[in-house]
Design an enzyme around this catalytic site. Structure first.
Site, PDB file in Angstrom:
ATOM      1  N   ARG A   1       0.730  -1.239   0.164  1.00 28.82           N
ATOM      2  CA  ARG A   1       0.198  -0.152  -0.171  1.00 28.82           C
ATOM      3  C   ARG A   1       0.864   1.178  -0.036  1.00 28.82           C
ATOM      4  NH1 ARG A   1      -3.035  -2.679  -1.822  1.00 28.82           N
ATOM      5  NH2 ARG A   1      -5.290  -3.427  -1.111  1.00 28.82           N
TER       6      ARG A   1
ATOM      7  N   GLU B   1      -3.387   7.753  -4.949  1.00 28.15           N
ATOM      8  CA  GLU B   1      -3.495   7.007  -6.359  1.00 28.15           C
ATOM      9  C   GLU B   1      -4.550   7.854  -7.228  1.00 28.15           C
ATOM     10  OE1 GLU B   1      -3.830   3.012  -5.840  1.00 28.15           O
ATOM     11  OE2 GLU B   1      -1.747   2.679  -5.267  1.00 28.15           O
TER      12      GLU B   1
ATOM     13  N   HIS C   1      -0.120   0.461 -10.055  1.00 29.53           N
ATOM     14  CA  HIS C   1      -1.045  -0.495  -9.062  1.00 29.53           C
ATOM     15  C   HIS C   1      -1.552  -1.543  -9.805  1.00 29.53           C
ATOM     16  CE1 HIS C   1      -3.551  -0.878  -5.129  1.00 29.53           C
ATOM     17  NE2 HIS C   1      -2.863  -1.831  -5.405  1.00 29.53           N
TER      18      HIS C   1
END
Length: 334
Positions: free
Chosen positions: A231, A260, A278
Site C-alpha cells: 500500500r 493514487e 498499481h
C-alpha cells in the site's frame, strides 16, 4: 424496510468501478442480474456489489443502496470502503485474498531484478549511444543476496519462495502472521539492517502508515533496494527520496502510491526508480481469478452460504434475520 424489487426474480448485483461483465458472468448468470453501469434506480435495489480497488464506498454511497447485503472487493485492501458502516448495516465486505498473490509476488521480484541488474540505466546507455560508459554501471546479483519480507501473508510467502529460487536468503517480519523460525526477525529494525532487498506486503492501518520513514531508513544497509507492492501509505515518500539521493538506497520499486494516482515528486523521475500504476496484481490470469472469486463471494452471501473471506466477520451479528433470498434460507447451503 428496503425494497427487494428484482427483475425476473433475480437479485441485482452492480459494479462499483469498471467491471467487465465477461469476467463475472460465468458465476452470476442465471443467479443474479449484473449491471455494469448502474444508475440510482439500480443502486436502490442492488443486493450485491463488486467494487474495484479505486472505488470509494462511503456512507453516502451506502445510503443510496438500502437493499445492499454484500460488497465484494477485487483484492484485499479495504482502505476506500467504510467497513464499520457496512458492518453496522449487516453488509458483508468480501475480500479475495490469494487470487492475485502470485502475480504481485512476481511483480515484486521483477522490480528487484530490474533494479539490481540496472536495466533502466543500461537501456539508456544503448539507446543513447553511450556504450563506452558501460563499465561505470555497477550490476548486482540476487543470488547470494538477502531479501527482507515485511508482511508474511500469502503474497509475502510467495515472494519468499520465488526469492529462494533465485538463491536469495530470506528474512521476514510480520507482527500478525509469524514467519518460520529460520527466517523470522525479532524486529523491523533487525530486518532493515540485514537485508539487501526489502519488499513490503502489509495492509495499511494506523500502525503501518509511514512504516518506512527516516528512522527505518537510517537502519538499512547502504545500497539496499526497497520495493513496495503493498500500500502506498506504508512509505513516507519524502523520506525515501532522501535515502535514495544520499545513497542509503540504491533503487526503489513502487506499484502503489499515496494518493493514487500520485502527484508530482522528484522521486518518480530518478533513473534508479521503477514505477507501475498499481497493476502488479492484475495480470491476465490474476484478473480472471480475482473477479471470479469476487463474484463467488457475492453469490455465497446472497444464497446464504459462508463466503471464503471477509474484512469483518462481525457483519453476521448485524445482518437482517429475514429468511429467504433467491430461494435459499440464510445460513443454509445452496
Amino acid at each position: 424496510m428496503p425494497s427487494r424489487e428484482r427483475v425476473g426474480d433475480l437479485p441485482v448485483v452492480v459494479a462499483l468501478g469498471s467491471v467487465d461483465p465477461d469476467l463475472v458472468s460465468g458465476v452470476l448468470d442465471g443467479h443474479c442480474r449484473f449491471v455494469a453501469t448502474p444508475g440510482d434506480a439500480e443502486l436502490a435495489v442492488a443486493e450485491g456489489a463488486i467494487a474495484r480497488a479505486d472505488t470509494r464506498v462511503d456512507r453516502a454511497l451506502l445510503r443510496r443502496a438500502p437493499a445492499l447485503r454484500v460488497i465484494a472487493r477485487t483484492g484485499v485492501g479495504t482502505d476506500l470502503i467504510d467497513v464499520p458502516a457496512a458492518t453496522a448495516r449487516g453488509i458483508a465486505v468480501v475480500i479475495t485474498p490469494g487470487a492475485g498473490a502470485a502475480a504481485v509476488a512476481e511483480g515484486a521480484i521483477g522490480m528487484a531484478l530490474h533494479l539490481v541488474k540496472r536495466f533502466g540505466p543500461l537501456t539508456a546507455l544503448v539507446r543513447e549511444d553511450r556504450w563506452a560508459e558501460r563499465a561505470g554501471v555497477s550490476v548486482g546479483d540476487l543470488d547470494g543476496a538477502t531479501l527482507g519480507v515485511v508482511g508474511y501473508g500469502r503474497i509475502g510467502r510467495r515472494t519468499a519462495a520465488l526469492a529462494s529460487a533465485f538463491g536469495m536468503r530470506v528474512l521476514a517480519y510480520d507482527p500478525v502472521s509469524e514467519p518460520p523460525a529460520g527466517a523470522r526477525c525479532a524486529s523491523l529494525g533487525d530486518l532493515a539492517a540485514r537485508s539487501d532487498v526489502i519488499t513490503l506486503h502489509l495492509p495499511l492501518n494506523d500502525q503501518t502508515r509511514h512504516l518506512v520513514d527516516d528512522a527505518f531508513l537510517a537502519r538499512v544497509r547502504p545500497g539496499a533496494i526497497l520495493v513496495n507492492c503493498g500500500r502506498g501509505g506504508l512509505v513516507d515518500t519524502d523520506a525515501v527520496w532522501r535515502a535514495l539521493t544520499d545513497g542509503r538506497l540504491s533503487g526503489v520499486g513502487l506499484d502503489v502510491f499515496d494518493p493514487e494516482p500520485p502527484g508530482r515528486h522528484p522521486l518518480y523521475g530518478h533513473p534508479d526508480v521503477v514505477l507501475t500504476p498499481h497493476l502488479m496484481g492484475l495480470s491476465r490470469r490474476a484478473t480472471a481469478a480475482t473477479f471470479t472469486a469476487a463474484a463467488r463471494g457475492v453469490l455465497d452471501v446472497l444464497r446464504g452460504r459462508e463466503p471464503q473471506a471477509v474484512a469483518d466477520p462481525a457483519w453476521r451479528i448485524h445482518s437482517l434475520p429475514e429468511g429467504i433470498t433467491h430461494g435459499h434460507p440464510r445460513g443454509a447451503g445452496g
